[in-house]
Design an enzyme around this catalytic site. Sequence first.
Site, short mmCIF file in Angstrom:
data_model
loop_
_atom_site.label_atom_id
_atom_site.label_comp_id
_atom_site.label_asym_id
_atom_site.label_seq_id
_atom_site.Cartn_x
_atom_site.Cartn_y
_atom_site.Cartn_z
N ILE A 74 0.90 -1.16 0.00
CA ILE A 74 0.00 0.00 0.00
C ILE A 74 0.94 1.20 0.00
O ILE A 74 1.66 1.42 0.96
CB ILE A 74 -0.91 0.09 1.25
CG1 ILE A 74 -1.94 -1.03 1.29
CG2 ILE A 74 -1.62 1.45 1.27
CD1 ILE A 74 -2.89 -0.95 2.49
N TYR A 75 0.95 1.92 -1.11
CA TYR A 75 1.81 3.10 -1.21
C TYR A 75 1.00 4.28 -1.72
O TYR A 75 0.17 4.13 -2.61
CB TYR A 75 3.00 2.84 -2.16
CG TYR A 75 4.09 2.02 -1.53
CD1 TYR A 75 4.98 2.60 -0.63
CD2 TYR A 75 4.23 0.67 -1.80
CE1 TYR A 75 5.97 1.85 -0.03
CE2 TYR A 75 5.22 -0.09 -1.22
CZ TYR A 75 6.09 0.51 -0.32
OH TYR A 75 7.07 -0.23 0.27
N ASN A 93 9.85 1.71 9.50
CA ASN A 93 8.81 2.49 8.83
C ASN A 93 7.69 2.70 9.86
O ASN A 93 6.63 2.09 9.80
CB ASN A 93 8.29 1.78 7.58
CG ASN A 93 7.36 2.65 6.76
OD1 ASN A 93 6.89 3.69 7.21
ND2 ASN A 93 7.07 2.20 5.55
N TYR A 127 -0.92 0.12 10.38
CA TYR A 127 -1.42 -1.25 10.43
C TYR A 127 -1.89 -1.62 11.83
O TYR A 127 -2.90 -2.30 11.99
CB TYR A 127 -0.37 -2.23 9.90
CG TYR A 127 -0.15 -2.06 8.41
CD1 TYR A 127 -1.20 -2.23 7.51
CD2 TYR A 127 1.09 -1.70 7.91
CE1 TYR A 127 -1.01 -2.06 6.15
CE2 TYR A 127 1.29 -1.52 6.55
CZ TYR A 127 0.23 -1.71 5.67
OH TYR A 127 0.41 -1.52 4.33
N LYS A 149 -3.15 0.43 14.02
CA LYS A 149 -4.43 1.13 14.17
C LYS A 149 -5.57 0.35 13.49
O LYS A 149 -6.71 0.38 13.94
CB LYS A 149 -4.32 2.53 13.57
CG LYS A 149 -5.61 3.35 13.58
CD LYS A 149 -5.43 4.67 12.88
CE LYS A 149 -5.62 4.45 11.41
NZ LYS A 149 -5.79 5.61 10.58
#
Length: 173
Positions: A97-98, A136, A143, A145
Amino acid sequence: METLKIKKADVTDVLQIQAIGRQTFSETFSDVNSEENMNKYLDESFAIEKLTTELNNSSSYFYLAVLDEKVVGYLKLNTADAQTEKEAPNALEIERIYVAKEFHGKKVAQALYAQAEQTAHELKAAYMWLGVWEKNFRAVSFYTKNGFVQFDTHIFRLGDDEQTDLMMKKVLF
């Protein structure tokens, strides 16, 4: 008025995926990796031939985040043998996911994540999992959360650099 759309990608979108993939990976990691390692990774991971093969794999799913006709992020999911680690056949991997840096904090990643969750439910996946670089912190927080917990670690190679990824999962049923 800006409208975010999540669009399922296919092989005709390969150039857009290559462009957003190279851009977002560079924005996220170029400050903390050598130029040589970054160039090697970008050239190999975002080569047209490799992306085309991935797009043609029926066990992989790509989605583009499009904001007013501009691609601002993307999502790559894997099932079955397309998963980058040997997980259960009924698991769904979130490989990427970017989101372009200028769109951080604008709920684009959350919209892509919602698509991942929807796909997992459609495929009746028992759980979703991913690997995220331990340094990161923004992604680890995102993630966490969203209900993911760490279950292991693995080594991610970026050029000649070995980095530790946290393996995280979210059980769905």
